[in-house]
Scaffold this active site. Structure first.
Site, PDB file in Angstrom:
ATOM      1  N   GLU A 768       0.886  -1.164   0.000  1.00  0.00           N
ATOM      2  CA  GLU A 768       0.000   0.000   0.000  1.00  0.00           C
ATOM      3  C   GLU A 768       0.918   1.206   0.000  1.00  0.00           C
ATOM      4  OE1 GLU A 768      -2.784   1.807   3.074  1.00  0.00           O
ATOM      5  OE2 GLU A 768      -3.252  -0.335   3.017  1.00  0.00           O
ATOM      6  N   CYS A 802      -1.245   9.070   3.716  1.00  0.00           N
ATOM      7  CA  CYS A 802      -1.136   8.735   2.290  1.00  0.00           C
ATOM      8  C   CYS A 802      -2.422   9.120   1.571  1.00  0.00           C
ATOM      9  CB  CYS A 802      -0.763   7.284   2.073  1.00  0.00           C
ATOM     10  SG  CYS A 802      -1.593   6.155   3.145  1.00  0.00           S
TER      11      CYS A 802
END
Ligand SMILES: Cc1cc2nc3c(=O)[nH]c(=O)nc-3n(C[C@H](O)[C@H](O)[C@H](O)COP(=O)(O)OP(=O)(O)OC[C@H]3O[C@@H](n4cnc5c(N)ncnc54)[C@H](O)[C@@H]3O)c2cc1C
Length: 1010
Positions: A768, A802
């Site tokens: 990820e 993020c």
């Protein structure tokens, strides 16, 4: 001597009210006990003729009642109308206005065919007649849009909505409104008005000052008019919203609220008090209730000194609050303390749906508002009873449109000796319940005041939508009054009876049960509530002040190898533990963490420099991961029997792959760390956990907690160290059966290559990674909502998520306004020490990050247009001021900057081209869409090659099991964390086929048992 500039002292913060989160049945019981005996038969006998009379003279077709009758908000048409009412008037460009109108009108059956029936058709017809000049050439099309022409329909709809708006706004200026009020007084001389200068929730200081000036002016105009000067009961007055006067009217900003908001309110009091006008502070959201009482008390103290004879100071109290009775008593106590008489407007409350949603999202222990309408009604009457008892201290303004409530109040007044006009008055909203009050006021005694919004259409929208929502609800009195199907006996049923029985007697499920019986919601903290915040404050103080965090030793290469050996050896035992046992251990870990929220928050503030709100959210996310993966494992990893031919059995089994290496980042040192580890564990793997270099202590404590919950030492080992030594060694180890990584795209590539270089089995990599996350805003979006979403998404957690917003693409038609508001909102952010409640933006993680972001900001200052930068007053280390730059094109954005740096571009023309450019950036993590055109939102979401799409909200804070998180393209491999497909990736699969006929024949078939 007190003067205008005398500052308001900041008192120590104490809880004045009981906990907002109490058992609803118990609170209701207390309210009923305070209410005493009420003869409801008498109430019905009084109110039924009012209802009959109103129904015999239906409201005109444009009135709220008629509108709701024809298009209830539960219908597609009603919803569409509400959407149009909220958005259409602010759209600056014709193309978008047409798209919005077509989108919304297309959703319902507005077109009655012959154009003569149907409310919108009727409204449109009047609008067309009124606005010929707006009607350009017709365009072809189908349906209503086709026959009248797109532009015509848009113009007609705009006019229809303007007419609708005029039902609720008395005038565009105070002078116009007062003229209108005088006209109405000709027919009903007993009417008084309380003017509300439209506008709420200022986002910038400039807006707040604009609202302040309009309030000041309004008070001056009222004071100078014949409608003033008759004492607060008989004169017109003013209603104010504190959120309009200060952009940070929040408990967390208490110091500033006292220093900046109170002096502003005082300037209004200085105008209203000498003129003996009624000035009422409106009631807003629950999380402002305690603060509003503190402010009220502080103002009352000064009023007692400067204007001791003024009897017009007031505030509104919402009966739907479970603390309403305590508020009433507290206001009486303040009056007694300062020897003043107040005016108190008793309302039921206008933000019910928002309060319920907030409690669920925040995982609060209960709802701060009643969850059934009859409960609110009972509380209202109990408060009324209490207020009549306090009548020497409080003049009550009963604000309701409900005939049953009004008749009950009248009965209560007779019982208690409270007199209309002397001890109390009634209130209604302009444009509502005119019929009921026409009947009620026939007694010649009832004093009634109309709450009358004043302002331009631009400011009307939020107000209008709230009115539509609150009155359009099926349970609303106004809604049911307009529906002849509802029998008067049902309409006037006793809330005292309905409160204990009747449909939905159980109310809303508590927030903890939001996800049903199989998974408990994690417990949150209401940071505005002292009792809830206490343990957190204590934990933060204990961790932050003198403590030096323990040193976690870095693992050597040798220790890594030894640990991998231990985990390899431990794999068989752990993977063979029954699934239910592993799930129970992980679930137990979640429960332990839930109970230690405060302790972990303290640690997160200290080690990861997170703000309190972020800490709470992070611990909750980790708890949710534990519970979610435990439940998912039980549901999805259990053995499955597969269909097949007779004489054979087929089962599919999933089991752990071996030793999983979990490598997590510092920005979510608890949630991501825990999420990876428990997913791998519950699936039957043993785990080598490598936390980020910057945050090993949080990881150490979480690992200890997992061991305490029952994870064996040889199933989980913590290996702290640098990525390129410890991380690399673990990835390269031949015993590694899979890697789960969250971090930069660049490191994910290195891991991928390292795995590819190895001989032996090809193992899975779950990565990820980052994103160049964009938000597209079209010209139907509400600037306030956009700015809230942008500020939270781009700057919260100092942009170190993020999912954070990096690129705001805003339609050129509204860009100037949005940018101006964004600058103003950025100026209000508090940057500083994350241990302080008031802090919105804390420091970045370390010196290296700080230097990198600052270098980028300096370069942009030279190359791009600086739009705004938050001033930083604190000397706390490594603070980066939130900053926004304008770029000329989307393509100019090349690189993810992991900090509070926002890039803005303007767009025009084809919105799909914007999404194509965003897709071309190659990342695909999060994406925001702000539009009121539903079909557009749907289309853009499908077009985006992006993992998490958020419409009309912020784009951070994905909730486990609700918004499974993870991207595509350069943003990661999937599957999504916190989603239903995640655990499979940690598993190997096995099918077992047994020939059950092997022993010579198919006994089961022959015996007829299959
Ligand atoms: C003059 C005036 C001033 C006002 N000022 C304010 C203000 O400052 N702040 C504010 O918040 N509101 C204010 N309101 C709005 C008010 O709170 C009510 O929403 C509105 O008046 C409807 O109440 P009712 O008695 O007329 O109607 P009713 O139909 O009898 O009651 C509707 C109300 O019941 C409550 N309710 C609905 N469903 C549920 C449920 N499932 N569980 C529990 N409760 C439920 C809600 O509060 C809803 O508004 C004001 C209203 C008036 C008339």
């Amino acid at each position: 001597m007190t003067t205008t500039s005398t500052p308001f002292p900041l008192p120590p913060q104490t809880a004045r009210l009981p906990l907002p989160y109490r058992d609803e049945a118990q609170v209701l019981g207390e309210a009923r006990a305070r209410l005493g005996v009420l003869d409801w038969h008498r109430v019905v006998a009084v109110a039924t003729p009012w209802v009959d009379a109103v129904r015999a003279h239906p409201a005109p077709f444009w009135a709220m009642e008629s509108l709701l009758k024809e298009y209830p908000i539960s219908s597609a048409e009603g919803l569409a109308l509400m959407r149009l009412a909220e958005a259409l008037l602010r759209v600056p460009d014709v193309e978008t206005a047409i798209a919005l109108t077509a989108d919304q009108l297309g959703r319902g059956e507005f077109d009655s065919g012959d154009g003569s029936k149907g409310l919108l058709a009727g409204l449109s017809a009047s609008a067309i007649a009124l606005s010929k000049k707006f009607l350009p050439d017709a365009e072809s099309g189908s349906g209503l849009l086709g026959r009248l022409g797109a532009r015509t329909v848009v113009a007609a709809t705009v006019r229809a909505l303007q007419l609708l708006g005029r039902q609720f706004v008395l005038g565009r200026s105070i002078a116009e409104a007062m003229g209108e009020a005088d006209g109405q007084r000709q027919a009903q001389p007993g009417l008084r008005y309380s003017y509300d200068m439209l506008g709420e929730g200022a986002r910038t200081d400039a807006d707040a000052l604009r609202y302040l000036r309009s309030y000041q002016n309004a008070i001056e105009v009222i004071a100078a008019s014949p409608a003033g000067g008759k004492g607060p009961e008989a004169s017109d007055g003013i209603s104010i919203k504190l959120s309009a006067l200060f952009p940070r009217y929040e408990d967390a900003q208490r110091e500033r609220v006292f220093a900046e908001l109170l002096p502003r309110v005082w300037t209004l009091i200085e105008r209203a008090a000498p003129a003996h006008l009624n000035l009422t502070i409106d009631a807003e959201e629950v999380d402002r209730l305690e603060l509003s009482l503190e402010l009220f008390d502080a103002l009352a103290a000064r009023i007692a000194q400067v204007y001791p004879l003024w009897r017009g100071f007031g505030l509104a109290v919402q009966a739907y609050q479970t603390r309403a009775l305590a508020v009433v008593d507290e206001v009486a106590a303040i009056a007694r303390k300062h020897q003043l008489r107040f005016m108190l407007r008793l309302v039921k409350g206008a933000y019910w749906d928002g309060e319920v949603k907030r409690a669920q999202e925040q995982g609060l222990p209960a709802y701060p508002v009643f969850t059934r309408k009859p409960h609110t009604d009972v509380a209202y009457l109990a408060c009324a009873q209490a207020l009549m008892a306090h009548r020497e201290l409080i003049y009550t303004q009963f604000a309701t449109h409900n005939a049953g409530t009004i008749a009950a109040l009248q009965a209560m007044a007779l019982q208690t000796g409270a007199e209309p006009g002397r001890h109390f008055e009634m209130q209604r909203l302009h444009g509502m319940a005119e019929g009921i009050y026409r009947e009620v006021m026939k007694d010649g005694r009832t004093a009634c005041r109309v709450y009358a919004p004043v302002g331009e259409h631009r400011d009307l929208l939020a107000y209008l939508v709230r009115r539509l929502l609150e009155n359009g609800a099926n349970s609303s009195f106004v809604h049911q009054l307009a529906d002849p199907q509802v029998d008067p006996a049902e309409l006037l049923a006793s809330p005292l009876l309905l409160a204990v029985q009747g449909p939905g007697a159980e109310g809303q499920p508590l927030p903890v049960h939001l996800y049903g019986e199989s998974r408990r919601n994690s417990a949150g903290v209401d940071l505005t509530c002292l009792a809830q915040r206490g343990p957190l404050d204590a934990a933060v103080r204990a961790t932050v002040l003198p403590t030096v965090l323990p040193t976690v030793p870095m693992a050597t290469a040798g220790q890594c190898a030894v640990a991998m050996g231990v985990l390899q050896a431990g794999f068989a035992a752990w993977s063979e533990r029954p699934l239910a046992e592993r799930a129970a251990i992980v679930r137990r870990a979640g429960d332990l963490l839930d109970a230690r929220l405060a302790e972990f928050c303290g640690l997160l503030v200290k080690e990861a420099h997170k703000t309190l709100g972020d800490c709470v959210a992070e611990v909750r996310e980790a708890v949710d991961f534990c519970r979610y993966y435990a439940t998912q494992a039980e549901q999805r990893l259990a053995e499955q029997v597969l269909p097949g031919p007779t004489g054979e059995s087929n089962v599919l089994r999933l089991h752990g792959r071996g030793v999983f290496v979990c490598i997590s980042p510092w920005n979510f040192p608890l949630a991501i760390f825990a999420g990876q580890v428990v997913a791998a564990l519950v699936a039957g793997n043993t785990v080598a956990a490598k936390p980020a270099e910057q945050t090993p202590v949080v990881a150490l404590r979480m690992v200890a907690l997992l061991h305490e919950a029952g994870v064996p030492a040889d199933a989980l080992q913590l290996l702290h160290g640098l990525g390129d030594t410890v991380g690399a060694a673990l990835v390269a180890d031949s015993r590694t059966a899979g890697v789960c990584f969250t971090g930069s795209t660049q490191v994910a590539r290195l891991i991928n290559r390292s795995l590819a270089m190895k001989d032996g089995p090809i193992v899975p990599l779950i990565a990820e990674t980052g994103g160049l996350n964009a938000m597209v805003v079209d010209s139907t979006a509400l600037p306030e909502q956009v700015v809230d979403a942008v500020v939270q998404s781009a700057f919260r957690s100092a942009g170190q998520r993020c999912s954070a917003l990096r690129l705001l693409c805003v339609h050129e038609g509204i860009a100037d306004g949005v940018i101006e508001m964004l600058k103003g909102a950025m100026a209000e952010l508090q940057v500083g020490d994350p241990a302080e409640l008031r802090c919105d933006v804390g420091p970045v993680i370390d010196d290296e990050a700080y230097a990198g972001i600052q270098a980028h900001v300096q370069r942009l200052k030279a190359e791009a247009k600086l739009l705004g930068e938050t001033p930083v007053a604190s000397a706390f280390p490594r603070l980066v001021a939130p900053v926004a730059f304008e770029l000329k094109a989307i393509g100019e954005l090349k690189q993810e900057i992991f900090g509070p740096v926002l890039h803005v571009v303007r767009w025009g023309g084809d919105v799909e081209a914007v999404v194509r450019e965003v897709n071309a950036l190659g990342y695909g993590l999060t994406f925001g869409i702000q539009t009121r055109i539903d079909s557009r939102a749907e289309r853009l979401a499908r077009q985006a090659r992006i993992g998490n799409v958020y419409v009309n909200r912020n784009m951070i804070g994905a909730v486990v099991g609700v918004q499974p998180f993870g991207g595509e393209g350069l943003s990661g491999t999937g599957p999504k964390a916190g989603g239903p497909h995640y655990l499979y990736r940690f598993c190997a699969e096995q099918t077992v086929t047994i020939n059950t006929a092997a022993a010579g024949g198919n006994a089961a078939l022959l015996a007829g048992t299959v």
